[in-house]
Design a protein around this motif. Structure first.
Motif, PDB file in Angstrom:
ATOM      1  N   ASP A 127      75.630 149.706  43.167  1.00 18.30           N
ATOM      2  CA  ASP A 127      76.382 149.204  44.314  1.00 18.30           C
ATOM      3  C   ASP A 127      77.623 150.043  44.633  1.00 18.30           C
ATOM      4  N   GLN A 128      77.630 151.285  44.178  1.00 13.78           N
ATOM      5  CA  GLN A 128      78.712 152.170  44.578  1.00 13.78           C
ATOM      6  C   GLN A 128      78.496 152.657  46.009  1.00 13.78           C
ATOM      7  N   ALA A 129      79.560 153.153  46.621  1.00 13.01           N
ATOM      8  CA  ALA A 129      79.443 153.820  47.908  1.00 13.01           C
ATOM      9  C   ALA A 129      78.591 155.070  47.718  1.00 13.01           C
ATOM     10  N   PHE A 130      78.060 155.582  48.827  1.00 10.98           N
ATOM     11  CA  PHE A 130      77.111 156.692  48.744  1.00 10.98           C
ATOM     12  C   PHE A 130      77.685 157.888  47.982  1.00 10.98           C
ATOM     13  N   ILE A 131      78.957 158.211  48.221  1.00  6.88           N
ATOM     14  CA  ILE A 131      79.588 159.278  47.429  1.00  6.88           C
ATOM     15  C   ILE A 131      80.043 158.638  46.132  1.00  6.88           C
ATOM     16  N   LYS A 132      79.133 158.601  45.177  1.00  7.72           N
ATOM     17  CA  LYS A 132      79.349 157.882  43.931  1.00  7.72           C
ATOM     18  C   LYS A 132      79.910 158.791  42.850  1.00  7.72           C
ATOM     19  N   ARG A 133      80.215 158.183  41.725  1.00 10.74           N
ATOM     20  CA  ARG A 133      80.633 158.951  40.550  1.00 10.74           C
ATOM     21  C   ARG A 133      80.077 158.282  39.302  1.00 10.74           C
ATOM     22  N   CYS A 134      80.091 159.009  38.212  1.00 14.03           N
ATOM     23  CA  CYS A 134      79.596 158.463  36.942  1.00 14.03           C
ATOM     24  C   CYS A 134      80.225 157.104  36.677  1.00 14.03           C
ATOM     25  N   GLY A 135      79.437 156.178  36.169  1.00 11.92           N
ATOM     26  CA  GLY A 135      79.904 154.820  35.944  1.00 11.92           C
ATOM     27  C   GLY A 135      81.020 154.682  34.942  1.00 11.92           C
ATOM     28  N   HIS A 136      81.286 155.712  34.151  1.00 11.84           N
ATOM     29  CA  HIS A 136      82.350 155.628  33.149  1.00 11.84           C
ATOM     30  C   HIS A 136      83.583 156.421  33.565  1.00 11.84           C
ATOM     31  N   LEU A 137      83.637 156.788  34.860  1.00 11.70           N
ATOM     32  CA  LEU A 137      84.842 157.346  35.452  1.00 11.70           C
ATOM     33  C   LEU A 137      85.601 156.239  36.180  1.00 11.70           C
ATOM     34  N   VAL A 197      65.603 143.600  36.497  1.00 12.96           N
ATOM     35  CA  VAL A 197      66.478 143.791  35.340  1.00 12.96           C
ATOM     36  C   VAL A 197      67.918 143.911  35.825  1.00 12.96           C
ATOM     37  N   ALA A 198      68.869 143.400  35.036  1.00 15.59           N
ATOM     38  CA  ALA A 198      70.287 143.468  35.363  1.00 15.59           C
ATOM     39  C   ALA A 198      70.986 144.520  34.500  1.00 15.59           C
ATOM     40  N   PHE A 199      71.800 145.344  35.145  1.00 12.15           N
ATOM     41  CA  PHE A 199      72.487 146.456  34.491  1.00 12.15           C
ATOM     42  C   PHE A 199      73.961 146.382  34.899  1.00 12.15           C
ATOM     43  N   LEU A 200      74.779 145.830  34.004  1.00  9.48           N
ATOM     44  CA  LEU A 200      76.214 145.726  34.255  1.00  9.48           C
ATOM     45  C   LEU A 200      76.881 146.925  33.590  1.00  9.48           C
ATOM     46  N   GLU A 201      77.299 147.865  34.393  1.00 12.11           N
ATOM     47  CA  GLU A 201      77.845 149.126  33.889  1.00 12.11           C
ATOM     48  C   GLU A 201      79.313 148.965  33.490  1.00 12.11           C
ATOM     49  N   GLY A 202      79.695 149.709  32.434  1.00 14.11           N
ATOM     50  CA  GLY A 202      81.099 149.807  32.049  1.00 14.11           C
ATOM     51  C   GLY A 202      81.639 148.644  31.257  1.00 14.11           C
ATOM     52  N   LEU A 203      80.775 147.896  30.548  1.00  9.08           N
ATOM     53  CA  LEU A 203      81.270 146.825  29.678  1.00  9.08           C
ATOM     54  C   LEU A 203      82.189 147.430  28.619  1.00  9.08           C
ATOM     55  N   LEU A 223      71.898 147.584  28.501  1.00  7.69           N
ATOM     56  CA  LEU A 223      73.181 148.048  27.979  1.00  7.69           C
ATOM     57  C   LEU A 223      73.188 149.570  27.986  1.00  7.69           C
ATOM     58  N   ASN A 224      74.248 150.146  28.542  1.00  6.83           N
ATOM     59  CA  ASN A 224      74.351 151.598  28.690  1.00  6.83           C
ATOM     60  C   ASN A 224      75.469 152.121  27.793  1.00  6.83           C
ATOM     61  N   ILE A 225      75.103 152.873  26.763  1.00  8.48           N
ATOM     62  CA  ILE A 225      76.086 153.374  25.799  1.00  8.48           C
ATOM     63  C   ILE A 225      76.297 154.864  26.034  1.00  8.48           C
ATOM     64  N   VAL A 226      77.453 155.207  26.578  1.00 12.23           N
ATOM     65  CA  VAL A 226      77.775 156.580  26.964  1.00 12.23           C
ATOM     66  C   VAL A 226      78.785 157.163  25.977  1.00 12.23           C
ATOM     67  N   GLY A 227      78.438 158.273  25.351  1.00  8.94           N
ATOM     68  CA  GLY A 227      79.366 158.926  24.438  1.00  8.94           C
ATOM     69  C   GLY A 227      80.667 159.274  25.137  1.00  8.94           C
ATOM     70  N   GLY A 228      81.795 158.833  24.586  1.00 11.35           N
ATOM     71  CA  GLY A 228      83.084 159.078  25.208  1.00 11.35           C
ATOM     72  C   GLY A 228      83.401 158.142  26.345  1.00 11.35           C
ATOM     73  N   GLY A 229      82.491 157.181  26.621  1.00 13.32           N
ATOM     74  CA  GLY A 229      82.700 156.233  27.703  1.00 13.32           C
ATOM     75  C   GLY A 229      83.401 154.974  27.234  1.00 13.32           C
ATOM     76  N   VAL A 230      83.379 153.927  28.082  1.00 16.18           N
ATOM     77  CA  VAL A 230      84.177 152.731  27.818  1.00 16.18           C
ATOM     78  C   VAL A 230      83.419 151.662  27.037  1.00 16.18           C
ATOM     79  N   THR A 231      82.101 151.769  26.966  1.00 18.79           N
ATOM     80  CA  THR A 231      81.310 150.733  26.304  1.00 18.79           C
ATOM     81  C   THR A 231      81.214 151.003  24.808  1.00 18.79           C
ATOM     82  N   PRO A 232      81.449 149.997  23.969  1.00 19.65           N
ATOM     83  CA  PRO A 232      81.375 150.222  22.524  1.00 19.65           C
ATOM     84  C   PRO A 232      79.966 150.590  22.077  1.00 19.65           C
TER      85      PRO A 232
END
Length: 313
Positions: A127-137, A197-203, A223-232
């Motif tokens: 649900d980002q605007a078309f000019i999106k960015r990585c979910g952990h920015l 499926v539900a995907f809540l980014e940036g937990l 659940l999306n686990i990104v190295g260096g991101g905000v999700t544990p």
């Protein structure tokens, strides 16, 4: 020379979406997906025994274009990469990034039809605007809930019109700016509009993860686990205990490629050569084998070819 023509060995085609839905329906199954960004990393993941893969959009942007994850990759580039990976082993479903759907409702429909034609098992639309960015920015711009639901309804209608199943994953990036309650509201509305499926980014905490999964139940949650991101970072068992059905490690291969290749290139630049790896691991034989040279030779032999006769090492 005898040629093999044994129809008993023929395996009927099963769409990847069907295989993935079976995994989602299994109450004991956690779908654990390493992020892969090209054919080589996908082959390594298959060799390691993973039964589902995730094609990362950030990794596609980095590997295909050498660019950051900022809506620079086009639909043909993203779908082409996803389809190539999905074609390596048709029995291993591929979940693929589809960013915001690449534009209007018509663009979303085109994306869904193209991904499904390529036997991609699932795609996620955010649900980002078309000019999106990585979910952990930070500082992500969102569209309204109404505009987001147009995307999800377009995806669902396109799936029905083309007659090819594909799992639709609704992703929201609204947690950062609008809070947990609004993020959950958006995902429930997206599910009602046709998402599977539900995907809540940036937990940001385990407690937040648990609350989100509980609030969204019985919708399968990712659940999306990104190295260096905000999700544990949690292991598979804990992710399942928190209530998740799918866990992505999207940039795992990208991270190790960065660290390992950077180290090797620095060593080559500084010393003029590189130290062999212990046991000679990673030589040309290992690389060709993980890419399927033995299977290629067996296929060629089975049809009476001589391309790979005499061995190759």
């Amino acid at each position: 020379m005898a040629q093999e023509n044994d129809m008993a060995a023929f395996t009927p085609f099963r769409p990847a979406a069907v295989i993935l839905r079976e995994k989602l329906a299994d109450p004991d199954k956690l779908v654990l997906c390493p992020g892969v960004f090209d054919g080589f990393t996908a082959r390594i993941a298959l060799d390691a025994g993973f039964d589902t893969l995730y094609m990362t959009g950030a990794g596609t942007a980095a590997s295909v274009l050498g660019q950051p994850d900022l809506a620079i990759v086009s639909l043909p580039e993203m779908a082409g990469n996803a389809g190539m990976i999905a074609g390596l082993d048709r029995n291993v479903p591929v979940i693929a990034d589809a960013d915001t759907g690449f534009g209007s409702s018509l663009a979303v429909a085109r994306a869904v039809k193209l991904y499904s034609q390529l036997n991609v098992a699932a795609l996620h639309i955010e649900d980002q605007a078309f000019i999106k960015r990585c979910g952990h920015l930070r500082n992500k711009a969102l569209v309204s809930l109404d505009e987001y639901l147009v995307r999800i309804r377009a995806a669902d209608r396109a799936r029905k019109e083309c007659g090819r199943d594909i799992v639709i994953i609704a992703r929201t990036d609204s947690l950062q700016s609008l809070g947990l309650d609004e993020a959950i509201r958006r995902l429930k509305a997206a599910h009602a509009a046709g998402a599977d499926v539900a995907f809540l980014e940036g937990l940001t905490t385990k407690d937040e993860c648990r609350k989100a999964a509980q609030a969204l139940a019985p919708i399968p949650c990712l659940l999306n686990i990104v190295g260096g991101g905000v999700t544990p970072a949690v292991d598979a068992a804990e992710a399942k205990a928190l209530g998740f059905k799918i866990v992505l490690w999207p940039i795992l291969s990208l991270t190790y490629a960065y660290v390992s290749v950077k180290k090797a290139f620095r060593e080559l630049k500084d010393k003029g050569w590189t130290e062999p790896l212990p046991g000679g691991e990673g030589g040309i034989k290992d690389i060709f084998e993980v890419c399927g040279i033995d299977e290629a030779a067996a296929f060629d032999h089975a049809v009476g070819g001589s391309t790979l006769d005499g061995g190759f090492f």
